[in-house]
Enzyme design. Structure first.
Site, short mmCIF file in Angstrom:
data_model
loop_
_atom_site.label_atom_id
_atom_site.label_comp_id
_atom_site.label_asym_id
_atom_site.label_seq_id
_atom_site.Cartn_x
_atom_site.Cartn_y
_atom_site.Cartn_z
N GLU A 258 -9.26 -3.32 0.41
CA GLU A 258 -8.66 -2.14 1.06
C GLU A 258 -8.48 -1.11 -0.04
O GLU A 258 -7.61 -1.25 -0.90
CB GLU A 258 -7.33 -2.54 1.73
CG GLU A 258 -6.70 -1.44 2.56
CD GLU A 258 -5.68 -0.65 1.78
OE1 GLU A 258 -6.00 0.51 1.41
OE2 GLU A 258 -4.59 -1.17 1.52
N CYS A 297 -2.46 4.94 -0.07
CA CYS A 297 -3.88 4.82 0.22
C CYS A 297 -4.24 5.54 1.52
O CYS A 297 -5.40 5.85 1.76
CB CYS A 297 -4.28 3.35 0.30
SG CYS A 297 -3.34 2.39 1.51
#
Length: 685
Positions: A258, A297
């Site tokens: 990720e 993120c």
């Protein structure tokens, strides 16, 4: 000896670290606050401990019991959360930033506890899907099962969420029955260590459930085998480097990445400055630029706006961002803290200077800001910075460069197709927000965005009242994205648990499949007992225990009476001519009458251990039942789930699912479903 506390590793049940190595500084004022340790870690013993002690102790519990442990662990951490908030302040986070990390992480434990208790069986084998008949006579079936992997889950986490980043991975791997080895980023590892120490002190976790690495992973990745799994959160460059490890490639070790991505927010062309959605869009962008100082993120890096709205949006954004109070989070009124480290500040400044070759600065002085608070001139502060790129179709720029901080680039688009094209230029993102009032736009644009984004957040005035926002991954929904975003998946409910399990197809007779899955399969051997199944307590019932009822012939009076009682006078039940002209060529009974009549056939009316029926699953009306047809039911104990619950009277109870088959006089199936009941245990808890 170091004058700062040493952050320790937790390896093979022991805390390691007495000698200082790397100094970790406060993001607020640069003071030394912790040190990593210099002792080398024996990764061979770490893996051996996980795969022997950890694996054995975890599988001594079942899915339901591990779900209960997660709930209790969440409660324990909530009781001790203030100690974590105090330490979190060193990372530069405000109270609100820390809330996302600390209580957001703990909430993930509660979420997976709830999902596990509601969706997973008792035992450690998960049956997936319905059995498929493979032979003509019904004695050869196939199905799928999932079993816990026998290795370790190695979690390599980023610096921005030292607690949430760990717990959102730990919850599903623990529920699956796989031990974890956690490696946080060094600069904020002291907060992860504090949380792991609380988890250890709770005495709730089975031995070997979790280990903690402070510092380098050394040769750990070289020692893994195909039963292990690696998850990574961080930069796309680091993800590619780790994923290309020769041992990981040679042994086909699952690697879930990720990665940080160039997420965008799109203001649809139907929105005007007078609309509520316009203000919602500006507020969402500003929030994602400033929460965690833009170190997420999922943060919005590209802001896509219709050409004619560039000036109104840039004006509204600069006004809102200009009110952001930057400084020491302990000072009243400060709304944005620091980046995690001076190194991070330096990296964001370098990326900003790269972006400035293709964009103009509308607001922000970057690292040249003047934050509030004593000593903050030595901190890692960075002012919210808004850029404008008037040539969004050009190569490079904000489509390729990501400053992992409070920096976003505004870009104009011509129409929605152009907006979708620009969004895709990020080469794969975790999330995008589409702000629109028009369902037609959402219906067209969202599927196009879904190709390149792991999550599509559609924002309008209605959803805004409950929306958790652009940047908040939820335990029930998938977190991850294609391409640059890593191509992996985290969370997503029970899907995440399955990442840590091995799926296998199983073939055999219904009786053999029942033995493997712990679930009754039609055609399997049945258990006939002298008493009605409803007379047996939860712990006395056996999978496959069954009852074949007496028969009942359906009359016209039944149909008329049920129609009058229910108010259902559908023509198929009452209009002889219309029914004869239909596909059934006759009047038929209500499906729900068949359901009710079947209950009358199999329900035992006396007081007993079956306490309540709380639902039906998989209901199908397979063939019509006409006047004069005779029905008969078979009820069979299909599954038993012990959730460790008690009712309001203190009685221990479990959940039993019953397979119900209703057939007519020709043996043809007319109705099929599962009934869920609460059944009392024979002993008090």
């Amino acid at each position: 000896m170091s004058s700062t506390p040493i952050v320790q590793s937790f390896i093979a049940g022991q805390w390691i670290g007495q000698n200082a190595h790397q100094t970790l500084n406060s993001a607020i004022n640069g003071d030394a606050v912790f040190s990593t340790h210099s002792e080398a870690i024996d990764f061979s013993s770490s893996l051996d401990y996980a795969k022997t002690i950890g694996h054995k102790s975890l599988l001594a519990l079942d899915f339901q019991q591990r779900a209960t442990v997660l709930r209790n662990l969440g409660k324990y951490l909530m009781e001790h959360k203030e100690s974590l908030y105090q330490i979190s302040a060193h990372t530069g986070a405000t109270r609100n930033d820390s809330w996302i990390d600390i209580e957001g992480g703990i909430a993930t434990l509660f979420a997976y506890s709830s999902m596990g208790r509601n969706e997973l069986p008792s035992g450690n084998t998960l049956h997936e899907g319905d059995p498929v008949q493979l032979g003509k006579v019904g004695q050869f079936f196939g199905s799928h099962i999932l079993v816990p992997k026998q290795g370790a889950a190695v979690h390599i986490n980023a610096f921005n969420f030292p607690i949430w980043g760990m717990l959102e991975k730990f919850a599903p791997n623990f529920l699956a029955g796989v031990p974890a080895i956690v490696k946080p980023a060094s600069q904020t590892s002291y907060l992860t260590e504090a949380c792991v120490k609380l988890m250890h002190q709770s005495n709730l976790l089975p031995l070997g459930s979790i280990q903690l690495i402070i510092g380098s992973t050394g040769d750990l990745l070289d020692r893994l085998d195909s039963q292990d799994i690696v998850t990574f959160t961080g930069s796309a460059d680091t993800a590619r480097m780790l994923k290309s490890n020769a041992n990981i490639l040679n042994h086909s070790i699952p690697f879930n990445a990720e990665a940080d991505s160039l997420n965008c927010a799109i203001l649809a062309p139907d929105v005007t400055p007078e609309d509520a959605e316009f203000e919602l869009f500006v507020k969402e962008v500003a929030r994602e630029m400033t929460v965690k100082a833009g170190q997420k993120c999922t943060a919005i890096r590209r802001i896509l706006v219709p050409e004619h709205l560039i000036e109104p949006v840039s004006g509204a954004l600069t006004q809102r961002l200009g009110k952001t109070t930057l400084g020491d989070p302990t000072i009243e009124g400060v709304r944005m803290g620091a980046l995690a480290s001076i190194d991070q500040q330096r990296d964001v400044q370098e990326k900003l200077e790269m972006l400035m070759s293709s964009s103009d600065v509308l607001l922000g002085r970057g690292a040249e800001c003047k934050p509030f608070g004593e000593g903050t001139e030595k901190g890692a502060f960075f002012e919210p910075t808004l850029l404008l790129n008037t040539s969004p179709d050009a190569e490079g720029g904000a489509h390729d460069i990501e400053p992992f901080g409070p920096v976003s680039t505004l870009m104009p688009y011509r129409d929605v197709d152009h907006a979708c094209t620009l969004a895709a230029r990020g080469k794969g993102s975790l999330v995008t927000t589409l702000t629109t009032k028009d369902p037609a736009i959402a219906g067209v644009v969202a599927p196009k965005l879904a190709v390149w984004h792991g999550r599509v957040h559609i924002l309008d005035e209605r959803s805004s009242k409950e929306s958790t926002g652009h940047g908040s991954p939820l335990p029930m929904l998938k977190h991850g994205g294609p391409g640059r975003a890593g191509g992996g998946e985290e969370l997503g409910g029970i899907r995440a648990v399955k990442h840590y399990m091995q799926r296998a197809s199983v073939q055999g007779s219904p009786t053999m499949l029942m033995a493997v899955t712990g679930q009754y399969v039609r055609g399997a051997d049945k258990i006939e007992k002298p008493l009605h199944p409803f007379r047996y307590h939860f712990d006395e019932l056996e999978i496959g225990q069954t009852l074949l009822t007496h028969r009942r012939t359906v009359t016209e009076a039944d149909i008329v009476n049920f129609g009058c009682l229910s108010g259902d006078h559908f023509y198929m039940h009452f209009d002889e001519q219309a029914a004869c002209d239909s596909m059934f060529e006759k009047r038929i009974a209500h499906g729900y009458f068949v359901l009710s009549a079947a209950a009358g056939l199999f329900v035992d009316p006396g007081v007993g251990p079956v306490l309540a029926n709380y639902g039906l699953d998989t209901l199908r009306f397979v063939n019509p039942v006409g006047i004069g047809d005779t029905i008969q039911a078979r009820i069979t104990c299909k599954t038993k789930i012990d959730q460790g619950k008690v009712n309001n009277k203190g009685d221990a109870i479990g959940v039993v699912s019953w397979d119900v088959e209703v057939v007519n006089q020709n043996g043809e199936l007319v109705a099929s479903y599962d009934i869920l009941t609460l059944v009392q245990k024979s002993q008090k808890p």
